[in-house]
Write a protein that holds these residues in place. Structure first.
Motif, PDB file in Angstrom:
ATOM      1  N   VAL A 653      -3.660  -1.323  -8.252  1.00 18.46           N
ATOM      2  CA  VAL A 653      -4.492  -0.639  -8.151  1.00 18.46           C
ATOM      3  C   VAL A 653      -4.888  -0.716  -7.312  1.00 18.46           C
ATOM      4  CG1 VAL A 653      -6.310   0.123  -8.939  1.00 18.46           C
ATOM      5  CG2 VAL A 653      -3.038   0.263 -10.484  1.00 18.46           C
ATOM      6  N   GLU A 654      -4.747  -2.062  -7.303  1.00 16.56           N
ATOM      7  CA  GLU A 654      -5.647  -2.510  -6.247  1.00 16.56           C
ATOM      8  C   GLU A 654      -6.045  -2.564  -4.558  1.00 16.56           C
ATOM      9  OE1 GLU A 654      -6.887  -7.071  -6.947  1.00 16.56           O
ATOM     10  OE2 GLU A 654      -8.253  -6.484  -8.960  1.00 16.56           O
ATOM     11  N   GLN A 655      -4.630  -2.733  -4.693  1.00 14.96           N
ATOM     12  CA  GLN A 655      -4.052  -1.931  -3.414  1.00 14.96           C
ATOM     13  C   GLN A 655      -4.266  -1.175  -2.941  1.00 14.96           C
ATOM     14  OE1 GLN A 655       0.221  -4.324  -3.330  1.00 14.96           O
ATOM     15  NE2 GLN A 655      -0.501  -5.997  -3.423  1.00 14.96           N
ATOM     16  N   GLU A 656      -3.868   0.017  -3.270  1.00 18.16           N
ATOM     17  CA  GLU A 656      -4.128   1.234  -3.615  1.00 18.16           C
ATOM     18  C   GLU A 656      -5.698   1.280  -2.656  1.00 18.16           C
ATOM     19  OE1 GLU A 656      -1.637   3.616  -3.059  1.00 18.16           O
ATOM     20  OE2 GLU A 656      -0.378   2.428  -3.200  1.00 18.16           O
ATOM     21  N   GLU A 657      -6.841   1.160  -4.129  1.00 19.84           N
ATOM     22  CA  GLU A 657      -7.919   0.977  -3.529  1.00 19.84           C
ATOM     23  C   GLU A 657      -8.087   0.723  -2.296  1.00 19.84           C
ATOM     24  OE1 GLU A 657     -10.087  -0.638  -7.236  1.00 19.84           O
ATOM     25  OE2 GLU A 657      -9.194   0.928  -8.030  1.00 19.84           O
ATOM     26  N   GLU A 658      -7.791  -0.690  -1.497  1.00 23.33           N
ATOM     27  CA  GLU A 658      -8.007  -0.892  -0.638  1.00 23.33           C
ATOM     28  C   GLU A 658      -7.158  -0.583   0.523  1.00 23.33           C
ATOM     29  OE1 GLU A 658      -6.793  -4.937  -0.434  1.00 23.33           O
ATOM     30  OE2 GLU A 658      -7.641  -6.115  -2.170  1.00 23.33           O
ATOM     31  N   GLU A 659      -6.836   0.260   0.433  1.00 25.35           N
ATOM     32  CA  GLU A 659      -5.696   1.170   1.493  1.00 25.35           C
ATOM     33  C   GLU A 659      -6.848   1.957   1.583  1.00 25.35           C
ATOM     34  OE1 GLU A 659      -1.805   0.894   0.304  1.00 25.35           O
ATOM     35  OE2 GLU A 659      -1.504  -0.816   1.472  1.00 25.35           O
ATOM     36  N   SER A 660      -6.875   3.202   0.701  1.00 25.80           N
ATOM     37  CA  SER A 660      -7.854   4.396   0.351  1.00 25.80           C
ATOM     38  C   SER A 660      -8.617   3.573   1.474  1.00 25.80           C
ATOM     39  CB  SER A 660      -7.541   4.973  -0.760  1.00 25.80           C
ATOM     40  OG  SER A 660      -8.335   4.165  -1.474  1.00 25.80           O
TER      41      SER A 660
END
Length: 660
Positions: A653-660
Motif C-alpha cells: 500500500v505504501e509503494q502504491e501511495e508513493e508511486e501515485s
C-alpha cells in the motif's frame, strides 16, 4: 646400574637390535633405551617410554635389552670377584691365618699406648673362645676358596681365546703348589659355587666368541671408533669380510621423525595389501560410490574452449536484458491501472482451504434449516412443527469466562508507611525478640550472655577488678571488642550474595510474570542493514530477556518481540525514539521524502501490538531470508504467518501511495 663406559659398549648392540626390529636405524630410540638403563628404571616403565617408538614390539625389545644388561652385570660381578680374590692372595712368607707376626726390621712399629692392655689380659675367657672360633672359621673359608679357584682354573680351557681369557681369570703365583683337594673334602655349598662359576665362565666365553670385537687387548681400544674397511666394490665390510651397513644420521625434530614413521608405515601397509590382495571379478565386490585411489592433488590440465562458447553466453545475457526491460514496462502499465496492488494483495491472502470465506450456513440457522446451504431448503418447504423447533421464550445468558489477560485474584495493594510508623514497628519487633530471649534465659534454655564491656563503661561494669589490674582488664576488654567486630563482619559476609547469585537476582528482577498473558509488538523497518543499528536492536532484546526474531528482507524487515509490559515499553522507546532512523539531511528537510542519493528515507513503524496467550518463540534470533516464501514459512511454523501478511500488505500500500 651400568657405568658410562659400559653404556658406550652397549650402544652398538642396541643400535643393531633397533635396526633389526624396525628395519631402519633410529638414534632417538637408542638414546631413550640407554637413558632408561642408566636411570635403572623397571621393565614396565621402560616399556612405557619406548612404546611411542615401537608400539607392539616394545615388550619383546625391552625383554631382550634387560637380558643383555643382566649378562653385562654378571660379567662385571665375576670380574670384580676375580679381582678381589687376586688381591686377597697371600704373599710368600706370610702365615696362612693372619700372616707372620714378625714384620721386617725396616717397617715402622706402631707405638703402643700406655693405657692399653694386651688382648689376652683385657679379654675375658668367653671372648677369647669366641675369637678362636672366628679364626678357625676364617681359616676353613680360605682353604675352600683356594681349592675352588684351583679347580676353576683347571676346568676353564685357555686355548679358546688366548687374548681374552687370561685377562679375565685371576692368577695366583704365590699359592703353594698343593694338590687339589678331593670333592668329598669340600663343603657342598662351595661345590655349588664352583659349578656356577664354571658355567658363568663358559657363557662369557661363548658371548666373546660370538662378538669378538667387543673386547680387545687394551682398554682404550674399545673406546676408539671402528676402522673403515672397504672392499673392491667400495662396500663397507668388517674384519671377516662381511658387508655391513653404517648408521645414517637421522632427524632429531619430532615433525621429521613422525614424517619418516608415516612414510615407513605407508610402505609397510602397501606391501601387506599387495600380498593379501585376492583376485576377484571386476565390479563384483566394488562399490561405485566409494572413491578408489589415494586422495591427492591432481595436476591441472589445459582446458580449451569450444568455438561459439562466449557467443552463446552473450546471447543469453542479451535475452535476459530484453526480458527485464519487458517486465519493467509491464509493471509500470499495471501500476498505472491499479492491477498490480490488487494482484499482490490477492497473493498475500492465505491459500489453505476455505479459511476466511463465507460459510454455506451460519451456525444459528443450522437448527432451522435442515439442508447444507440456504439454496437447498426454504422456510415454505419446512413444516411448522419443525420450523420453530429449538426456539423458546426463555432467554439464555452465556456463562462469563475469565479473560486470559487478567489475574484470577486481585493483587493486594502494598501499604505505604511513613518513617515514624516504620520506626515504631521496628521497636516493637526488637522488644518482642528481647523479651523472648529473656524468657529462655529464665527457663535455662540458653546461657546468660557476658556483659558487653567497652572502654567507656569499663569502670562501671567491672568495678574493683578494673582497679586491681587495669592493664589486664583493658586488654581483655579490647579482645572482646575485636571479637564482636569479627563476628559482625562474618555475619555480613555470610549474608553477602555471590556474583552468580547477584546475577540471578538481577535477571529474576528483570523477568516479569507472564502467567496472565504475553505482550507482543511487531515492528517494520525499511532498512536494517547497518551493523550499528542491528547491534543495538539485538543487544537490547537480549538484555531485556525478550523472545522473538529479526527477519531481514528488503523493505520488510520485521522485528517481533515478546515479553512483559515493562520490557516492551523500554524496547519501544529504543525503536521509536532512541534510534535515529532518518538521516540528518532528511530530518532537516521534511518535505523531501528521499535523501541526497535518491533512496527512500529509512523509518520504523509499529505493525501490530497486543497480548497473546502463549509465546511463539523460545529464544531470540536474527535471520536473513532471500525470498518471501521462506520468510512466510518460517513464521508459519510458529503459527504467526499473519504477521508477515500484514506487514507485506502495508508495504504494498505504501509503494502504491508513493508511486501515485
Amino acid at each position: 646400574m651400568l657405568s658410562k663406559t659400559e653404556l658406550e659398549e652397549l650402544r652398538p648392540w642396541v643400535a643393531e637390535t633397533v635396526q633389526n626390529t624396525l628395519g631402519y636405524s633410529q638414534d632417538a630410540l637408542v638414546i631413550t633405551a640407554l637413558d632408561c638403563i642408566s636411570k635403572n628404571l623397571s621393565r614396565q616403565s621402560t616399556t612405557d617410554q619406548l612404546a611411542h617408538y615401537l608400539a607392539k614390539e616394545a615388550p619383546n625389545f625391552v625383554a631382550t635389552l634387560y637380558k643383555k644388561v643382566l649378562e653385562l652385570k654378571t660379567a662385571k660381578l665375576m670380574s670384580a670377584s676375580f679381582t678381589s680374590a687376586k688381591k686377597r692372595t697371600l704373599e710368600p712368607g706370610e702365615d696362612e691365618e693372619f700372616g707372620n707376626d714378625e714384620k721386617p726390621p725396616d717397617s715402622k712399629k706402631k707405638r703402643a699406648s700406655r693405657f692399653a692392655a694386651s688382648e689376652d689380659e683385657a679379654a675375658p675367657p668367653d671372648i677369647q673362645q669366641l675369637l678362636e672360633n672366628t679364626r678357625r672359621q676364617i681359616e676353613e673359608r680360605k682353604k675352600q676358596t683356594q681349592a675352588m679357584l684351583i679347580q676353576t682354573r683347571a676346568q676353564v680351557p685357555t686355548n679358546v681365546l688366548p687374548g681374552v681369557v687370561p685377562s679375565l681369570l685371576p692368577t695366583t703365583p704365590h699359592y703353594p703348589q698343593a694338590p687339589a683337594p678331593s670333592p668329598a673334602s669340600l663343603d657342598p655349598g662351595a661345590m655349588d659355587k664352583a659349578k656356577r662359576m664354571s658355567e658363568l665362565q663358559a657363557r662369557i666365553q661363548s658371548q666373546l666368541m660370538q662378538q669378538p670385537g667387543l673386547l680387545s687387548g687394551n682398554k682404550a681400544s674399545s673406546v676408539k671408533p671402528t676402522p673403515l674397511i672397504l672392499d673392491k666394490e667400495g662396500r663397507t665390510v668388517d674384519n671377516l669380510g662381511r658387508a655391513i651397513q653404517l648408521s645414517v644420521r637421522q632427524p632429531t625434530l619430532k615433525a621429521n621423525i613422525r614424517a619418516q614413521q608415516r612414510a615407513t608405515f605407508r610402505q609397510i601397509t602397501e606391501k601387506k595389501t599387495s600380498v593379501k590382495e585376492v583376485e576377484r571379478v571386476e565390479g563384483a565386490f566394488v562399490d561405485g560410490r566409494v572413491r578408489q585411489g589415494v586422495a591427492g592433488r591432481t595436476k591441472k590440465q589445459l582446458a580449451f574452449n569450444e568455438p561459439g562458447k562466449y557467443v552463446k553466453q552473450g546471447q543469453v545475457l542479451r535475452a535476459k536484458a530484453q526480458l527485464e526491460a519487458l517486465q519493467t514496462q509491464i509493471a509500470s502499465v499495471a501500476r498505472k491501472t491499479g492491477i498490480s496492488s490488487a494482484t499482490k494483495l490477492a497473493l498475500i491472502a492465505p491459500q489453505d482451504g476455505n479459511d476466511g470465506g463465507i460459510p454455506n450456513t451460519e451456525w444459528w440457522d443450522a437448527v432451522i434449516i435442515s439442508g447444507e446451504s440456504y439454496a437447498d431448503a426454504t422456510l415454505s418447504q419446512i413444516p411448522p412443527q419443525s420450523r420453530f423447533k429449538g426456539i423458546t421464550s426463555l432467554i439464555e445468558h452465556p456463562v462469563k469466562v475469565q479473560p486470559p489477560a487478567e489475574p484470577n485474584k486481585m493483587a493486594a495493594l502494598p501499604i505505604i508507611l511513613t518513617s515514624r510508623e516504620r520506626k515504631k514497628l521496628r521497636k516493637q519487633r526488637r522488644r518482642e525478640a528481647e523479651r523472648e530471649k529473656q524468657e529462655k534465659i529464665q527457663f535455662g534454655l540458653i546461657d546468660k550472655p557476658e556483659p558487653k564491656v567497652r572502654i567507656s563503661n569499663l569502670m562501671r561494669v567491672l568495678g574493683s577488678e578494673a582497679v586491681q589490674d587495669p592493664t589486664k582488664v583493658e586488654a581483655h576488654v579490647r579482645a572482646q571488642m575485636a571479637e564482636r567486630q569479627r563476628t559482625h563482619e562474618a555475619a555480613n559476609l555470610s549474608r553477602k550474595l555471590t556474583p552468580a547469585q547477584r546475577s540471578a537476582k538481577k535477571v529474576a528482577k528483570m523477568k516479569e510474570d507472564l502467567s496472565c498473558g504475553v505482550h507482543v509488538t511487531v515492528y517494520r523497518v525499511h532498512d536494517l542493514s547497518k551493523p550499528a543499528i542491528k547491534f543495538k536492536v539485538d543487544m537490547n532484546a537480549q538484555q531485556l530477556h525478550l523472545t522473538g526474531c529479526v527477519m531481514l528482507f528488503p523493505d520488510v524487515n520485521l522485528v517481533i518481540v515478546e515479553g512483559g509490559p515493562k520490557a516492551l515499553k523500554k524496547f519501544k522507546r529504543l525503536m521509536m525514539n532512541r534510534i535515529k532512523w532518518k538521516p540528518k539531511k532528511a530530518a532537516a528537510d521534511d518535505d523531501n521524502d528521499s535523501d541526497g542519493e535518491g533512496h527512500v528515507t529509512n523509518m520504523c513503524s509499529v505493525v501490530w501490538e497486543g497480548v497473546v496467550h502463549d509465546r511463539a518463540f523460545n529464544d531470540w534470533r536474527v535471520r536473513n531470508f532471500p525470498t518471501e516464501p521462506l520468510a512466510r514459512d518460517h513464521l508459519k511454523r510458529h503459527k504467526i504467518e499473519h504477521y508477515w501478511d500484514l506487514a507485506l500488505s502495508q508495504r504494498i500500500v505504501e509503494q502504491e501511495e508513493e508511486e501515485s
